[in-house]
Design a protein around this motif. Structure first.
Motif, PDB file in Angstrom:
ATOM      1  N   TYR A 282      32.664  35.671  21.135  1.00  0.00           N
ATOM      2  CA  TYR A 282      33.559  34.780  21.676  1.00  0.00           C
ATOM      3  C   TYR A 282      33.634  34.609  23.166  1.00  0.00           C
ATOM      4  O   TYR A 282      34.269  33.910  23.790  1.00  0.00           O
ATOM      5  N   GLY A 283      32.299  35.019  23.601  1.00  0.00           N
ATOM      6  CA  GLY A 283      32.096  34.649  25.190  1.00  0.00           C
ATOM      7  C   GLY A 283      31.624  33.230  25.438  1.00  0.00           C
ATOM      8  O   GLY A 283      30.843  32.639  24.517  1.00  0.00           O
ATOM      9  N   THR A 284      31.614  32.741  26.600  1.00  0.00           N
ATOM     10  CA  THR A 284      31.103  31.559  26.937  1.00  0.00           C
ATOM     11  C   THR A 284      29.661  31.515  27.583  1.00  0.00           C
ATOM     12  O   THR A 284      29.097  30.486  27.593  1.00  0.00           O
ATOM     13  N   GLY A 285      29.286  32.816  28.318  1.00  0.00           N
ATOM     14  CA  GLY A 285      28.071  32.962  28.940  1.00  0.00           C
ATOM     15  C   GLY A 285      28.188  32.254  30.452  1.00  0.00           C
ATOM     16  O   GLY A 285      26.781  31.981  30.772  1.00  0.00           O
ATOM     17  N   LEU A 286      29.150  31.547  30.961  1.00  0.00           N
ATOM     18  CA  LEU A 286      29.301  31.145  32.024  1.00  0.00           C
ATOM     19  C   LEU A 286      29.959  31.974  33.158  1.00  0.00           C
ATOM     20  O   LEU A 286      29.790  31.414  34.209  1.00  0.00           O
ATOM     21  N   GLY A 287      30.651  32.901  32.852  1.00  0.00           N
ATOM     22  CA  GLY A 287      31.493  33.637  33.903  1.00  0.00           C
ATOM     23  C   GLY A 287      30.642  34.149  34.844  1.00  0.00           C
ATOM     24  O   GLY A 287      31.053  34.074  36.156  1.00  0.00           O
ATOM     25  N   LEU A 288      29.608  35.110  34.576  1.00  0.00           N
ATOM     26  CA  LEU A 288      28.974  35.826  35.668  1.00  0.00           C
ATOM     27  C   LEU A 288      27.934  34.716  36.473  1.00  0.00           C
ATOM     28  O   LEU A 288      27.632  34.832  37.461  1.00  0.00           O
ATOM     29  N   TYR A 289      27.484  33.626  35.680  1.00  0.00           N
ATOM     30  CA  TYR A 289      26.805  32.651  36.305  1.00  0.00           C
ATOM     31  C   TYR A 289      27.584  31.882  37.465  1.00  0.00           C
ATOM     32  O   TYR A 289      27.141  31.710  38.518  1.00  0.00           O
ATOM     33  N   LEU A 290      28.646  31.623  37.219  1.00  0.00           N
ATOM     34  CA  LEU A 290      29.570  30.970  37.813  1.00  0.00           C
ATOM     35  C   LEU A 290      30.107  31.848  39.239  1.00  0.00           C
ATOM     36  O   LEU A 290      30.072  31.476  40.256  1.00  0.00           O
ATOM     37  N   ALA A 291      30.186  33.348  38.913  1.00  0.00           N
ATOM     38  CA  ALA A 291      30.574  34.272  39.943  1.00  0.00           C
ATOM     39  C   ALA A 291      29.470  34.412  40.878  1.00  0.00           C
ATOM     40  O   ALA A 291      29.549  34.296  42.161  1.00  0.00           O
ATOM     41  N   ARG A 292      28.139  34.196  40.357  1.00  0.00           N
ATOM     42  CA  ARG A 292      26.987  34.467  41.280  1.00  0.00           C
ATOM     43  C   ARG A 292      26.873  33.181  42.163  1.00  0.00           C
ATOM     44  O   ARG A 292      26.489  33.087  43.369  1.00  0.00           O
ATOM     45  N   GLN A 293      27.051  31.980  41.448  1.00  0.00           N
ATOM     46  CA  GLN A 293      26.747  30.639  42.390  1.00  0.00           C
ATOM     47  C   GLN A 293      28.054  30.627  43.425  1.00  0.00           C
ATOM     48  O   GLN A 293      28.029  30.169  44.490  1.00  0.00           O
ATOM     49  N   LEU A 294      29.282  31.264  43.244  1.00  0.00           N
ATOM     50  CA  LEU A 294      30.120  31.181  44.125  1.00  0.00           C
ATOM     51  C   LEU A 294      29.980  32.007  45.306  1.00  0.00           C
ATOM     52  O   LEU A 294      30.107  31.876  46.482  1.00  0.00           O
ATOM     53  N   CYS A 295      29.198  33.242  44.773  1.00  0.00           N
ATOM     54  CA  CYS A 295      28.901  34.232  45.935  1.00  0.00           C
ATOM     55  C   CYS A 295      27.629  33.563  46.789  1.00  0.00           C
ATOM     56  O   CYS A 295      27.757  33.664  48.185  1.00  0.00           O
ATOM     57  N   GLU A 296      26.731  32.958  46.164  1.00  0.00           N
ATOM     58  CA  GLU A 296      25.836  32.190  47.198  1.00  0.00           C
ATOM     59  C   GLU A 296      26.220  31.177  48.030  1.00  0.00           C
ATOM     60  O   GLU A 296      25.719  31.023  49.074  1.00  0.00           O
ATOM     61  N   ALA A 297      27.373  30.346  47.389  1.00  0.00           N
ATOM     62  CA  ALA A 297      27.729  29.440  48.372  1.00  0.00           C
ATOM     63  C   ALA A 297      28.537  30.139  49.474  1.00  0.00           C
ATOM     64  O   ALA A 297      28.560  29.402  50.713  1.00  0.00           O
ATOM     65  N   ASN A 298      28.842  31.461  49.637  1.00  0.00           N
ATOM     66  CA  ASN A 298      29.565  32.180  50.717  1.00  0.00           C
ATOM     67  C   ASN A 298      28.224  32.939  51.419  1.00  0.00           C
ATOM     68  O   ASN A 298      28.481  33.906  51.923  1.00  0.00           O
ATOM     69  N   GLN A 299      27.238  32.750  51.008  1.00  0.00           N
ATOM     70  CA  GLN A 299      25.883  33.520  51.628  1.00  0.00           C
ATOM     71  C   GLN A 299      25.986  35.080  51.248  1.00  0.00           C
ATOM     72  O   GLN A 299      25.578  35.870  51.933  1.00  0.00           O
ATOM     73  N   ALA A 300      26.531  35.334  50.118  1.00  0.00           N
ATOM     74  CA  ALA A 300      26.740  36.623  49.756  1.00  0.00           C
ATOM     75  C   ALA A 300      25.697  36.731  48.497  1.00  0.00           C
ATOM     76  O   ALA A 300      25.346  35.634  48.054  1.00  0.00           O
ATOM     77  N   ALA A 301      25.658  37.988  47.982  1.00  0.00           N
ATOM     78  CA  ALA A 301      24.865  38.422  46.717  1.00  0.00           C
ATOM     79  C   ALA A 301      25.648  39.210  45.746  1.00  0.00           C
ATOM     80  O   ALA A 301      26.125  40.114  46.134  1.00  0.00           O
ATOM     81  N   LEU A 302      25.591  38.635  44.609  1.00  0.00           N
ATOM     82  CA  LEU A 302      26.059  39.273  43.635  1.00  0.00           C
ATOM     83  C   LEU A 302      24.961  40.022  42.780  1.00  0.00           C
ATOM     84  O   LEU A 302      24.044  39.285  42.240  1.00  0.00           O
ATOM     85  N   GLU A 303      25.093  41.452  42.368  1.00  0.00           N
ATOM     86  CA  GLU A 303      24.109  41.958  41.551  1.00  0.00           C
ATOM     87  C   GLU A 303      24.621  43.252  40.836  1.00  0.00           C
ATOM     88  O   GLU A 303      25.615  43.443  40.948  1.00  0.00           O
ATOM     89  N   TYR A 304      24.327  43.485  39.584  1.00  0.00           N
ATOM     90  CA  TYR A 304      24.459  44.545  38.621  1.00  0.00           C
ATOM     91  C   TYR A 304      23.613  45.780  38.969  1.00  0.00           C
ATOM     92  O   TYR A 304      22.509  46.005  39.203  1.00  0.00           O
ATOM     93  N   VAL A 305      24.342  46.624  39.259  1.00  0.00           N
ATOM     94  CA  VAL A 305      23.897  48.265  39.761  1.00  0.00           C
ATOM     95  C   VAL A 305      24.267  49.322  38.517  1.00  0.00           C
ATOM     96  O   VAL A 305      25.580  49.500  38.343  1.00  0.00           O
ATOM     97  N   PRO A 306      23.342  49.945  37.889  1.00  0.00           N
ATOM     98  CA  PRO A 306      23.771  50.943  36.753  1.00  0.00           C
ATOM     99  C   PRO A 306      24.216  52.037  37.440  1.00  0.00           C
ATOM    100  O   PRO A 306      24.198  52.441  38.714  1.00  0.00           O
ATOM    101  N   VAL A 307      25.303  52.770  36.973  1.00  0.00           N
ATOM    102  CA  VAL A 307      25.846  53.854  37.558  1.00  0.00           C
ATOM    103  C   VAL A 307      25.331  55.072  36.722  1.00  0.00           C
ATOM    104  O   VAL A 307      25.464  55.189  35.404  1.00  0.00           O
ATOM    105  N   ALA A 308      25.197  56.080  37.561  1.00  0.00           N
ATOM    106  CA  ALA A 308      24.466  57.320  37.143  1.00  0.00           C
ATOM    107  C   ALA A 308      25.756  58.153  36.203  1.00  0.00           C
ATOM    108  O   ALA A 308      26.753  58.142  36.737  1.00  0.00           O
ATOM    109  N   GLY A 309      25.396  58.332  35.219  1.00  0.00           N
ATOM    110  CA  GLY A 309      26.235  59.139  34.256  1.00  0.00           C
ATOM    111  C   GLY A 309      27.058  58.264  33.230  1.00  0.00           C
ATOM    112  O   GLY A 309      27.911  58.675  32.524  1.00  0.00           O
ATOM    113  N   GLY A 310      26.555  56.912  33.397  1.00  0.00           N
ATOM    114  CA  GLY A 310      27.239  55.999  32.408  1.00  0.00           C
ATOM    115  C   GLY A 310      28.472  55.128  33.160  1.00  0.00           C
ATOM    116  O   GLY A 310      29.069  55.567  34.140  1.00  0.00           O
TER     117      GLY A 310
END
Length: 546
Positions: A499-527
Motif C-alpha cells: 500500500y506504499g506510494t514510494g514517494l514519502g522518503l524521496y519527498l523528504a530528502r528533496q525537502l532536506c536538500e532545499a534546506n541545504q540539509a542531508a537525510l540519510e539512513y543509518v543502521p542501528v547496532a543491535g537492530g
C-alpha cells in the motif's frame, strides 16, 4: 587549466602598469639631463680645441658644467631610488636644471637662445611627473631666474648687452609649455587609468575563465600537431587516468584517445562510441575541434563523462515524469472525490447488507490510499521554497512529539523526545522540517516494530560529535532495513509495502536538500533503524569575515 601563468594578484596588474610608466618617464627625463649636461660641458670646454663660443667667465662655466654633469649622472644612476620619493627629487632636479641653464647662459651669451630652449623640455617633462601647482610654480621660477640673470648682468657687467625682452619671452614660453604638458599629462593619466582598468578586468576575466574551465565536469585538453598535451583541466586529468605531470605525450598517456585524434585529423570523422581511457575511470565520448579556423596545429579535445550524461538524462526524465504525474493527479482528484463522497453516502444507508457494507469500506480505504498518492505527487510538484531560520532543535523536538501525540492515537506504541543539556541550534525551515520528521515518524511507527510488540520510536536532537553540525534523528527498535533495500529507499516510487506510494522518503530528502540539509539512513547496532537529518549550523559573524 594546467600550466597557466597567473598574475600575482587579481588587482596587481594596474598598479604595475602605472609604476612602469612613471619609471620610464623619469628614466628618459634623467637621460635627457645627461645629454643636456654633456652639451653644457662641451660648450664650456670647446675654446680649448675649437673656438665655438666666446666664454665670458671660463672658469665659472667649466666648474658649473662639470658639477651639473656629475649631478646628471648621479640622477640617472639613481632613477629607481628616485621613484620612492618622486615629487621632491624631481622638483630639486628641476631647480638644478634652471640654475645650470642660468649659469651657462651667463657664461656663454652666444648660446643663450639654445640653452633656454633646452630648458623648456626640462620644464615640460617635470609637468608630466609633478603635481600641477608645483610644476607651474617651477615654470614661473625658471622664467624669473632667466629675467633676474639678465638684470644682474646688465647692472654689474658693462660688457653685457643682452636684451630684457628675450628672457621675458622665454618665461612666457615656459608657462605655455607647462600648460601644454599639463593637459598632456591629464590625457596620459586618463589613458593609463583606462589601460590599467582594462588590464585588471582582463586579468580577472582570465582567472574567472580559468576557474570555470578548471571546475568543469567536462574534460578539456589542448593538443598540438606533435601530439603533445599543452593544457588540461582537472576533469580531463582524472578521465585519462591521472598521469604524472611530466607525461605530456598523448600517445603514451591515452593511446586510444591519440588514435581517435589521428582518425579525426585524417578523415574529419569522429568515433561516437564511448571508451574508458584508463582503468577505474568512467567511459567518455571524445569530441575534437580546432582552436580557431585559421589555426591548423592546436586541437581542443572535450571528454564528456557518459555517467554525467546519463545522470542528466535521468534528472530530465524524472522532472518530466513529475510534471506528467502532477497533471494526471489533478485529473484523478475530481472523480476520486466523487467516488469517495458517493461511498460515504452509500455507507449511511440502512438497507445495506453486511457484504455491501464491507464493499463500501473497501472503496473508502482504497479511495483514501489513492488520495494519499495524489497528495504526495501534488506536493512534490508544487514544493515551495524554503525559508530557513535559526531554530532551537531541543525545544522543537519536544514540541513536535507533543503535537504528534495530540493529533494521533498511538495506542500501545511509544514516542518520546531525546534532547541535550547543551544548546543545539540549526538553520532550517520549521514547517518543512515538521513535514519531513512527521513522515519519518509515521514510517517508524508503521514499519519499525517487531512482530507482536509495540513500536518504540525516539526523536533525538543532538550535535554530531563534539563540535559537529546539529542533527535530528528518528530511531526505532524494529527489524531494520536490509542493505540492498536501504540503497534504494530514497528513489522515487520505490516501496516494499503493497500500500506504499514510494514517494514519502524521496519527498523528504528533496525537502532536506532545499534546506541545504542531508537525510540519510543509518543502521542501528543491535537492530533498528535511524534516519538522520544533518542540518546547517549557524554562521557566526567571525566565520563570515574569515
Amino acid at each position: 587549466m594546467s600550466n597557466v601563468a597567473r598574475p600575482r594578484s587579481l588587482f596587481s596588474v594596474g598598479s604595475a602598469v602605472g609604476g612602469e610608466t612613471t619609471r620610464r618617464e623619469l628614466y628618459f627625463f634623467n637621460l635627457f639631463r645627461v645629454l643636456q649636461a654633456c652639451i653644457y660641458t662641451g660648450l664650456a670646454y670647446s675654446p680649448l680645441a675649437v673656438a665655438w663660443v666666446d666664454l665670458r667667465y671660463p672658469l665659472f662655466a667649466r666648474v658649473s658644467s662639470i658639477v651639473y654633469l656629475l649631478f646628471a649622472l648621479i640622477a640617472f644612476v639613481q632613477t629607481d631610488l628616485w621613484l620612492r620619493r618622486l615629487t621632491p627629487n624631481v622638483a630639486i632636479a628641476l631647480v638644478f636644471d634652471v640654475l645650470a641653464a642660468v649659469f651657462a647662459i651667463a657664461s656663454m651669451q652666444e648660446a643663450s637662445g639654445g640653452i633656454a630652449i633646452l630648458l623648456m623640455f626640462n620644464i615640460g617633462a617635470a609637468a608630466l611627473l609633478l603635481p600641477p601647482r608645483l610644476a607651474g610654480a617651477l615654470a614661473v621660477f625658471g622664467g624669473i631666474a632667466l629675467t633676474v640673470q639678465v638684470l644682474v648682468l646688465r647692472l654689474y657687467d658693462e660688457r653685457y648687452d643682452g636684451s630684457l625682452l628675450e628672457p621675458v619671452l622665454f618665461a612666457m614660453a615656459y608657462v605655455a609649455s607647462y600648460g601644454l604638458f599639463s593637459v598632456l599629462r591629464k590625457q596620459m593619466r586618463a589613458t593609463e587609468a583606462l589601460a590599467e582598468q582594462r588590464g585588471t578586468d582582463l586579468a580577472n576575466l582570465s582567472q574567472v575563465n580559468e576557474m570555470i574551465i578548471r571546475r568543469m565536469k567536462t574534460g578539456v585538453l589542448v593538443v598540438d600537431d606533435a601530439n603533445r598535451i599543452h593544457q588540461m583541466n582537472e576533469s580531463a586529468w582524472m578521465l585519462i587516468g591521472s598521469p604524472k605531470p611530466d607525461l605530456r605525450d598523448l600517445g603514451t598517456v591515452a593511446p586510444e584517445l591519440s588514435r581517435r585524434l589521428y582518425h579525426w585529423r585524417t578523415t574529419g570523422r569522429t568515433d561516437t562510441k564511448a571508451v574508458a581511457l584508463a582503468e577505474d575511470v568512467p567511459e567518455v565520448l571524445p569530441r575534437f575541434t580546432r582552436l580557431s579556423p585559421n589555426e591548423a596545429t592546436n586541437v581542443l579535445i572535450f571528454l564528456d563523462d557518459t555517467s554525467l550524461v546519463s545522470r542528466r538524462a535521468e534528472e530530465l526524465t524524472l522532472s518530466s515524469l513529475g510534471r506528467l504525474s502532477a497533471s494526471i493527479a489533478h485529473e484523478i482528484r475530481n472523480p476520486l472525490a466523487a467516488i469517495s463522497y458517493s461511498a460515504q453516502l452509500l455507507a449511511e444507508s440502512e438497507e445495506l447488507s453486511q457484504a455491501d457494507q464491507r464493499m463500501v469500506e473497501i472503496i473508502n480505504n482504497h479511495c483514501g490510499r489513492a488520495n494519499d498518492v495524489v497528495e504526495n505527487i501534488l506536493q512534490l510538484s508544487r514544493r515551495e521554497r524554503s525559508r530557513p531560520e535559526l531554530v532551537d532543535i531541543n525545544a522543537w523536538v519536544v514540541n513536535f512529539v507533543d503535537e504528534y501525540k495530540a493529533s494521533n492515537d498511538l495506542g500501545q506504541d511509544h514516542l518520546r523526545p531525546v534532547t541535550q543539556p547543551r544548546l543545539v541550534d540549526g538553520l532550517v525551515d520549521p514547517q518543512q522540517l515538521q513535514q519531513v520528521v512527521w513522515n519519518l515518524v509515521q514510517n517508524a511507527l508503521r514499519y519499525g516494530r517487531l512482530p507482536a510488540e509495540p513500536a518504540r520510536v525516539a526523536v533525538i536532537a543532538r550535535l554530531l560529535g563534539e563540535k559537529g553540525p546539529p542533527v535530528v534523528e528518528v530511531v526505532d527498535r524494529g527489524p531494520g532495513i536490509p542493505p540492498k533495500v536501504a540503497a534504494q529507499i530514497f528513489e522515487p516510487f520505490f516501496t516494499t509495502h503493497e500500500y506504499g506510494t514510494g514517494l514519502g522518503l524521496y519527498l523528504a530528502r528533496q525537502l532536506c536538500e532545499a534546506n541545504q540539509a542531508a537525510l540519510e539512513y543509518v543502521p542501528v547496532a543491535g537492530g533498528g533503524s535511524c534516519f538522520r537529518i544533518t542540518l546547517v549550523t549557524q554562521i557566526t559573524p567571525h566565520a563570515a569575515r574569515g
